[in-house]
Design a protein around this motif. Sequence first.
Motif: not given
Lengths: 413, 144
Positions: B69-70, B72-73, B76-77, B99, B103
Amino acid sequence: MRLTREEESMLAGAEGEAVRLALEQQIKVGDFFGAEDFVPVASAHVHSEMETSGEAGLAFLEKIAALGAKVRVPTTSNPRSVDFAHWRQVGQEERHVELERRLVAAFARLGVQVVDTCINYQSITPPRFGQHLAWGDTGTVAFANSVAGARSNFEAGPAALTAALTGRVPRYGYHLPEQRLGTVLVEVHDQPQDKADWGALGCVVGREVGDYWQVPVFDGIESEPSVDDLKQLGASLASYGSLPMFHLVGVTPEARTREEAFGGREPARRLVLEPGALEAAYRSYLPESDKVELVVFSAPQLSLDELKNLAVGLEGKNVHPEVKLLATTNYANYGLAERLGYVKAVEDAGGTVLAGVCFYLMTPNELREKYGYRSLVTNSAKLANIISGYGYVPVLRPTAVCLWAAVEGRLPW
Amino acid sequence: MVEEPLLVLRGHPGVGPDVEGEAWVCQDNFSARYDLDRRTGTFSRRSHACYGQSLVGRVCFFNGAKGGVSTSWALLDMKSRGVAPAALVFRLTNPVMVQGAVLADIPLLDRLSPDPLDTVHTGDYVRLRPREGLVEILRRGAGT
C-alpha cells in the motif's frame, strides 16, 4: 458513479470540507475501476507512518485533522516507523521520531484508534464473514478476504482514510462476488511445514501470478494450517504478487470444495508445485557470505504463539555478540508477552522485542547507512522481498535456521 | 496548432491532468517501495529491469503494479520533493497505484489498446489525455 442523496450532499460540502474532499477522491478511483455505486464499510484500517508518508503525507493528515473531521466507522492504524520506547536503542534520528509523534497526534484528533498493528485481524478487531471493509496493509486484506471471507480491496493509506471519513468505499473488485472466484489452480506437491515455508509458498505463487485481479486456489495441502501459517501465506502472496485473496480448498470459507472455489468454472491457469519448489524459493536468496549481522522476525508482527516460540528457541542460548536480533509485535501481544516472561527470555538471550513497528518501516535506509548493514536474515518472505528495495541483501531461511544463525553468527547455507 | 498523432492508444478514462513528454518504457512491474530509492527516484532493487535508472519527470510505461500500500503515500511525497514521475501508464494497474495517483494528482492510465508496451518506445514524444482515456504518440524517438 451512481450517488445516493446522502452522497450528493457530502459532495456538495454539507458535511464539511474533509468529507467533500474524501468523497471526491473516492469517486475518481471508483470511476477508474467502473464502480457503479458505493458500499458502506464496517471498519477502516489505515497505513500511515513517517517512513512512507513523508512530510507531505503528514501535512495532508494534519490538514484533514485541522478541518475538524472525525472518522465515522471504527478505524485502526497500521504499524509505525518508531517504537517510542526503543528508538534510541535502535539508533533512529530524534527529528524523525518527533515527526512520527505529530502523525500520531493527527490520527488521534481524527478519532483513529492508534493501535499500530498489521495483525488487527488476529488480536484487535477480527473481521466476520461477508463484512465489507476498507483495510490497508495488503496482508490484512489478504487475511480478511481469504480466511474470514470478509470483503476488501487494497485500500492504501490515503484511500482507507477517505473511507473512514465517508464510511463507504466504491463497490468494485473484491466487494463483488464474481471477482472473488478462483482463477489459478495451484496443485501443491511440496508440503509446507515451518511457518516460513508458508511464506515461501506465497513467494513462489506470487512471483508466478503477480496480478491483483487473479485469485489462486491451493489444493493438495495435507496439513491443518494454523492462523499464523495462513497469515504468512497471505502476507507473502500480497507482497510478491499484489494478490489480495486466495482460497485453500477445505480450509478457507469460500472454498469448501475446488468447484466452489472456482464457482463451477474451469481454472484459467494451472500451476504444479513439485517437491523442491519451496527449497528453490529459499535458494533464490543467496547470501554474499556466511557472516550474519542482522536477524529479524517481523512482517507481519508476531503473534503471542510466535513470541513464545522465539523465547523457547532462545532458551539457554546467547545471540552472537556481533549479531543484532530484532522481533516486532503489537502493543497487545507485547504486554501479554511481558506478563508471560517471553520478552525477558528474548532479552536475556541478547535479542530485542519491539512494539507497534515493523522492521521495513523503521527507516531501514538510515539504519543500514549508520551501522553498515549489508545482509538481513529472516524467516519472513514478505520482509525478504521488501527489504531489497532498501539496499539490503536479504536471506530467507526457515525459522530454526534463522535462530541457529543468530546464535552462531554464521549461515549454514 | 494541435499536433496530429502518429498513433492513438485508447482505453477507459484515467485520472489526472493532460501531460506531454518523452516516454520511458520499462517492461517490468513497478512499486515505489519495493523498487525505488524514494529519496532520489532511482531504481534501487538490483533485480529490477531498470536498476540504476531514474523515473523523475518521465512519462513512465510499466507492465503492472506490484507490492503493497505504500506506493500511494510515496507518490505524494515524491511529488512534493520534485522526484515524482510525470505520469504513469500500465498494461494493468491495481487500486493502490490509482489511489496514490489521485492524491498526488499524477496522470495515470491503464487497459489501453493497442498494447502500450508493444507500441511505445523510450524516447517517443507522447501526449496523455486521461479524461478521454487516450495516449497519443506525436513523434518517434531516435531509437525507433
